[in-house]
Design an enzyme around this catalytic site. Sequence first.
Site, PDB file in Angstrom:
ATOM      1  N   HIS A 192      28.907 -29.271  58.241  1.00  0.00           N
ATOM      2  CA  HIS A 192      28.728 -29.033  59.675  1.00  0.00           C
ATOM      3  C   HIS A 192      30.088 -29.245  60.344  1.00  0.00           C
ATOM      4  CE1 HIS A 192      24.213 -29.537  59.733  1.00  0.00           C
ATOM      5  NE2 HIS A 192      24.475 -30.208  58.625  1.00  0.00           N
ATOM      6  N   HIS A 249      26.527 -27.721  52.370  1.00  0.00           N
ATOM      7  CA  HIS A 249      27.180 -27.157  53.555  1.00  0.00           C
ATOM      8  C   HIS A 249      27.879 -28.248  54.343  1.00  0.00           C
ATOM      9  CE1 HIS A 249      22.994 -28.176  54.428  1.00  0.00           C
ATOM     10  NE2 HIS A 249      23.406 -28.542  55.625  1.00  0.00           N
TER      11      HIS A 249
END
Length: 138
Positions: free
Chosen positions: A104, A102
Site C-alpha cells: 500500500h 502487495h
Amino acid sequence: MTYDKDNIFARIVRGEIPCHKVYEDADTLAFMDIMPQAEGHTLVVPKAAGEDIFTTPPESLAAAVHTTQRVARAIKKAFSPPGIMVAQLNGPAAGQSVFHLHFHVIPRYTCKDLGIHAADPADPAALAAHAARIRAAL
Ligand code: AMP
C-alpha cells in the site's frame, strides 16, 4: 494457506478484472485501491504468484519495492502530501484481506487520521482522475 491463483489481484494482473492502472512493467503492476484510506492510495503488486512476504520470490519482492519507490515519488509529486506511508500486511491477524502480496502506498497529512482499511468504496470517476494525476507524475 496455499496460493489461490484466482484471487482478485491475480485476476487483475491477468486482465480479467478492470483496475485504475497507474503503472505497469514486465514484473509489476500498480493500480488504485478501490477503497482508499486517503486520496491517491495506490497498490503495487508483483505479477508473480505469492501470497505474502514469506512465499513471494525475493526477485519479485525487489521488483515490487522498486515500483513502490517509483509510485511513491509520483504520488508525492501529484498530491504533495507531507508524508507517505508504505504498508504490507501478512496474514489475517495483520489485517491482510487479499492473499497476493502487495504494498500500500498512502499519502499522509499532519493531523489527519487514516481512513478505515478496505471499508469505503470510492467514486470510480475520482479513482480514474487520481490514477491519471499519478501517471502524469511518473
Ligand atoms: P490487504 O488487506 O492489505 O490485503 O489490502 C487489500 C486492499 O485491496 C484493500 O485496501 C482493499 O481496499 C483493496 N481492494 C480490494 N479489492 C480491490 C480491487 N478489486 N481493486 C483494487 N483494490 C482492491
